[in-house]
Design a protein around this motif. Structure first.
Motif, short mmCIF file in Angstrom:
data_model
loop_
_atom_site.label_atom_id
_atom_site.label_comp_id
_atom_site.label_asym_id
_atom_site.label_seq_id
_atom_site.Cartn_x
_atom_site.Cartn_y
_atom_site.Cartn_z
N ARG B 172 67.58 24.34 -27.55
CA ARG B 172 67.10 25.22 -26.81
C ARG B 172 65.65 24.75 -26.34
NH1 ARG B 172 71.47 25.80 -27.70
NH2 ARG B 172 72.71 27.86 -28.13
N CYS B 173 65.52 23.47 -26.06
CA CYS B 173 64.44 22.94 -25.61
C CYS B 173 64.60 21.79 -24.74
CB CYS B 173 63.53 22.29 -27.00
SG CYS B 173 62.42 21.22 -26.74
N ASN B 174 64.01 21.44 -23.73
CA ASN B 174 64.15 20.39 -22.97
C ASN B 174 63.43 19.20 -23.35
OD1 ASN B 174 64.38 22.65 -20.27
ND2 ASN B 174 65.88 21.02 -20.40
N ILE B 175 62.81 19.32 -24.42
CA ILE B 175 61.92 17.94 -24.96
C ILE B 175 61.09 17.42 -23.73
CG2 ILE B 175 61.88 16.01 -26.46
CD1 ILE B 175 64.34 16.58 -27.42
N CYS B 176 60.37 18.51 -23.16
CA CYS B 176 59.60 17.99 -21.75
C CYS B 176 58.20 17.77 -22.09
CB CYS B 176 59.60 19.12 -20.67
SG CYS B 176 58.86 20.73 -21.06
N ARG B 177 57.72 18.04 -23.36
CA ARG B 177 56.40 18.06 -24.09
C ARG B 177 55.36 18.69 -23.08
NH1 ARG B 177 55.42 12.09 -25.44
NH2 ARG B 177 53.91 12.96 -26.81
N ARG B 178 55.72 19.64 -22.47
CA ARG B 178 54.47 20.34 -21.63
C ARG B 178 53.71 21.27 -22.87
NH1 ARG B 178 53.17 24.65 -18.16
NH2 ARG B 178 52.38 23.90 -16.38
N CYS B 179 54.52 21.75 -24.00
CA CYS B 179 53.98 22.60 -24.94
C CYS B 179 52.71 21.46 -25.60
CB CYS B 179 54.87 23.08 -25.87
SG CYS B 179 56.13 21.99 -26.58
N ALA B 180 53.35 20.24 -25.70
CA ALA B 180 52.26 19.33 -26.55
C ALA B 180 51.22 18.89 -25.72
CB ALA B 180 53.20 18.20 -26.81
S1 SF4 Z 1 57.74 23.16 -23.22
FE1 SF4 Z 1 57.88 22.15 -25.42
S2 SF4 Z 1 59.47 24.09 -26.28
FE2 SF4 Z 1 59.44 24.22 -24.12
S3 SF4 Z 1 61.18 22.96 -23.39
FE3 SF4 Z 1 59.44 21.90 -23.03
S4 SF4 Z 1 59.37 20.70 -25.15
FE4 SF4 Z 1 60.43 22.27 -25.37
#
Ligand code: SF4
Ligand code: SF4
Lengths: 307, 530
Positions: B172-180
């Motif tokens: 349920r995560c795109n592993i887009c690393r925007r959160c990081a």
């Molecule tokens: S922002 Fe973080 S938690 Fe949300 S989809 Fe991207 S990697 Fe996953």
């Protein structure tokens, strides 16, 4: 009692340093990790850092000299350390309480550093009035800001439904510990040691191993609490105060490419010869034992040939 | 269960599902565009697989039938988790995983950066830290065995539901690393999602069929995840050459297996099937620029995909090595990655510390090369052919994870008079919603979920970028220079019926370049074929 507090302080300093060193050494001793950088990387030179660009924007980048800028990196670090920029940008309501907390701690650290310098000066017979003026300014300011910030954070963790879910007893304990420790420090400053003379004497005693008898109970409780808090920090998530250096410099900003680097190649050689024990059939099913063996083996091509 | 009342320990409870995103919870979309009804998960799926997280099933974890099977699921996961923290089994990511476990302040600063959390109306399950916190509590108590762990870190009950839901939640995560990027500490919740996926794949042998069996396994077996073997791929490209030479009036021939060429170009082979115009456009540009280049017919040499980056380090390493071997065999000077974001990241950056000596052939993105070609004056352009509103989607792997931002924009500014940015963009972009493998998944109701939740922020960004050009009379183009992003954006446009209603189409960057080439018949991009 006084001697006991001295001994606790020595022990606290040793445990603190050992715990910090242990974390750092264990980090450094980890095997080489793959690159996992995240842009913007502030040391990118040539104006690239401003928009989040990298050296990979150039054709044949490996043939070109890499422009890097330490100044940019320092600017970003300064904004993060002094302004808590990420929290300011992404979580403003929290920033209003976490900022005084962190700034309070910075002032408290400054207070301790200058008290240490003042004590050394005192041992050398120098009065160091300016130093002691800084001590008198930074100490109370640091204590009070930390209390305000910690109380704000505690309030947030207790009342914000979203934070509550992620808060454990340790979070509450840590914040209360800061409030109590700094509260006792404020009381000591107000009623026992307004000019930090006793504190200076105590530190001088610590440095010179002349364990001068200090009998004021509130002062001794204050020392005990400060030492306990400092000793405790590296055992909690608050270790981020020094680990953040590695998280930023060694992970997030580690964009160093491997261009015929004998050092990196030697490390690749080491990790590829590590054993691998993952159990899933596609990994374990072919009797290969090391990363190198597993990664250079195409089980599907093998299956095709066998068929 | 209402999204508001969700706590960490709910993950282990015996409720039928943990949560669900209802239509009324969803982030509102601009232009009041019509929401399609989503399908329910098929009954057969529910019987066979542990569909206990929400109303989607991506990972397809076989439902345990007995108490023993339930326990086995838990034991295998814990065994895998131990390996995640082993310096030999997980040398690749151990450092990042450990630091994220130990230093997160649980401040939720990362939450609002996540497009899924926002799109779902702030459903707790989509909060970047939710799955990490469950993982962390299990790790601290059962693997690290920290004294007083429940008190220190919080409680989580460990049972098969916890594990099944955690596994599904890693998808349920795109592993887009925007959160990081938003995290003040440098912790990385995307990485944790990937580590959970790795435990399921590498230890438990459970992975989404599109990524493993139909993805990386197919690629190793036949040469491509599309199942095209080299002969079929070559035939198809030959056909594309003929077809587009006729259509464009520009004679070209795609070279294969040219030994000693300067460049080995590797496409995502999905383009050959789904977007032949992209393959043709690359060939036209490279030929027109007079480059020394080739495609390879070696196994994996003609398909840049490396789905291992989404779920499995071993499959990742195997594929990266196959790519490098193909280049080595031809003796090319460098590998150039065509428009595929995850392939960019996999082969240029991650492979940097994986490929052994002898296989470290230089690797670069196609975007700087295309920019240099456009600016070189070798090809004549007429930008007025691109005089329609164009916006640019930034693939996360290329921008946030590699810092390749400007070359695409320089091309846009040179060739697209009505270019406008989405907001935010560059390294701060939002994922298209297809990232980490979702774009190729159409099973059950996954497509509906991608349109409704994962792609919601992107479609809203796209619409906002065209707010001055509404209506079917104005042709509009979303440039998405990545195969997976393109697939996702195609599905969004279809799902929200935006071709008919808004004359909105999509494509890569090379299509825009060729569309503006004076030596090519006008109309390379058209709004009839979708
Ligand atoms: S922002 Fe973080 S938690 Fe949300 S989809 Fe991207 S990697 Fe996953
Ligand atoms: S990952 Fe970072 S931003 Fe998110 S909760 Fe942890 S410390 Fe805060």
């Amino acid at each position: 009692m006084s001697l006991f507090v001295y001994l606790i302080t020595y022990a606290g300093i040793v445990i603190f340093c050992a715990a910090v060193l242990k974390r750092i050494i264990s980090y450094i001793n980890n095997p080489m990790h793959v690159r996992w950088e995240l842009y913007p990387v502030p040391h990118e030179g040539g104006g690239k850092a401003e928009y989040g660009g990298s050296y990979l924007e150039e054709v044949d980048w490996w043939k070109k000299p890499r422009e890097t800028s330490k100044i940019n990196e320092l600017k970003v670090m300064a904004a993060e350390i002094l302004g808590l920029k990420a929290v300011y940008e992404y979580n403003r309501p929290l920033w209003f309480v976490t900022y005084p907390f962190h700034i309070g701690l910075y002032f408290t650290v400054m207070f301790l550093v200058f008290l240490f310098i003042g004590s050394i000066a005192g041992l050398m017979g120098i009065e160091a009035l300016t130093i002691m003026a800084i001590v008198k300014f930074t100490g109370p300011l640091g204590f009070i800001l930390t209390i305000c910030g910690a109380a704000g954070l505690l309030y947030k963790r207790l009342t914000d439904e979203n934070l509550k879910i992620y808060s454990s007893i340790e979070h509450y304990f840590n914040l209360i510990l800061f409030i109590v420790t700094m509260g006792v420090a404020v009381l000591t400053w107000l009623f026992v040691d307004p000019d930090f003379v006793m504190a200076k004497t105590f530190i001088a005693g610590l440095i010179s191993f002349k364990l001068t008898g200090i009998s004021n109970p509130l002062f001794l409780i204050q020392i005990f609490l400060i030492v306990a808090t400092i000793t405790y920090i590296p055992f909690t998530h608050m270790s981020h105060f020094f680990m953040k250096y590695f998280l930023y410099h060694d992970i997030r900003w580690d964009d160093k490419p491997n261009i015929d680097s004998p050092e990196t190649n030697a490390k690749i050689n080491v990790v590829l010869n590590y054993p691998i024990t993952w159990s899933a059939e596609h990994i374990a099913g072919h009797g290969k034992k090391t990363w190198a063996e597993v990664a250079t083996f195409n089980p599907e091509a093998q299956t095709e040939k066998e068929q | 269960m209402s999204k508001k009342s969700l706590t960490i320990n709910d993950v282990s409870k015996a409720s039928p599902i943990l949560t669900k995103v209802d239509n009324e919870d969803l982030m509102p979309l601009p232009w009041n565009i019509k929401e399609k009804e989503s399908k329910d998960i098929a009954e057969g799926i529910q019987n066979d697989y542990a569909c206990i997280l929400d109303d989607v099933s991506v990972l397809n974890i076989p439902k345990p039938k007995t108490k023993e099977e339930e326990q086995e699921l838990v034991d295998k996961f814990i065994s895998g988790m131990k390996k995640s923290f082993s310096r030999t089994d997980n040398w690749t990511f151990l450092t990042m995983l450990e630091t994220t476990m130990e230093n997160c302040a649980k401040c939720n600063t990362c939450s609002d950066a996540c497009h899924l959390y926002e799109a779902s109306g702030q459903n707790e399950m989509y909060r970047p830290n939710y799955r990490t916190e469950i993982f962390r509590r299990i790790y601290k108590k059962y693997v690290k065995k920290e004294p007083f762990s429940d008190l220190r870190n919080g409680k989580v009950d460990l049972n098969w539901r916890t594990i099944a839901r955690l596994g599904e939640m890693s998808y349920r995560c795109n592993i887009c690393r925007r959160c990081a990027q938003a995290c003040p500490i440098g912790a990385d919740n995307a990485l944790v999602a990937r580590e959970i996926r790795k435990i399921f794949s590498q230890e438990m042998g459970i992975a989404p069929p599109e990524l493993h069996k139909g993805g990386s396994v197919n690629q190793m077996r036949t040469g491509s995840s599309t199942q095209m073997n080299a002969m079929v791929a070559k035939d198809n490209v030959e056909f594309i050459d003929e077809d587009f030479a006729e259509e464009t009036g520009y004679e070209f021939h795609t070279p294969w297996d040219v030994e000693g060429a300067d460049i080995l170009l590797i496409h995502n082979a999905g383009e050959i099937m789904a977007w032949p115009d992209n393959i043709a456009a690359f060939s036209i540009i490279f030929e027109a620029a007079g480059l020394s280049w080739t495609l390879s017919s070696e196994v994996a040499g003609y398909d840049s995909i490396n789905y291992g980056v989404f779920y499995d380090d071993v499959q990742y390493a195997r594929t990266a090595i196959l790519h490098a071997q193909a280049a080595k065999k031809l003796g090319v000077k460098k590998i150039v990655l065509a428009e595929c974001g995850h392939a960019h990241k996999a082969l240029t950056v991650i492979a940097d510390r994986v490929l052994p000596e002898g296989l470290q052939i230089p690797r670069e993105s196609c975007f700087p090369l295309l920019r240099d070609i456009v600016k070189s004056g070798k090809i004549k352009f007429d930008p007025s052919r691109n005089n329609f509103p164009v916006t640019l989607h930034d693939p996360c792997n290329v921008t946030r994870l590699m810092g390749i931002i400007k070359p695409q924009r320089e091309i846009m500014k040179e060739l697209c008079p009505q270019f406008r940015e989405m907001v935010p963009n560059g390294p701060h972009n939002y994922c298209c919603g297809g990232g980490s493998g979702f774009a190729i998944m159409h099973r059950n109701n996954i497509g509906d979920w991608r349109n409704k939740v994962t792609g919601r922020k992107k479609i809203s960004q796209i619409l906002n970028a065209f707010s001055d050009s509404r209506g079917p009379e104005i042709e509009k183009y979303v440039c998405a220079p990545c195969s997976n992003c393109k697939g996702q954006i195609r599905d969004l446009i279809e799902g929200y019926e935006l071709l008919d209603k808004e004359q909105l189409t999509y494509g890569g960057i090379v299509e825009l370049i060729v569309n503006a080439m004076v030596d090519v018949n006008p109309g390379f991009i058209n709004w009839e074929e979708f």
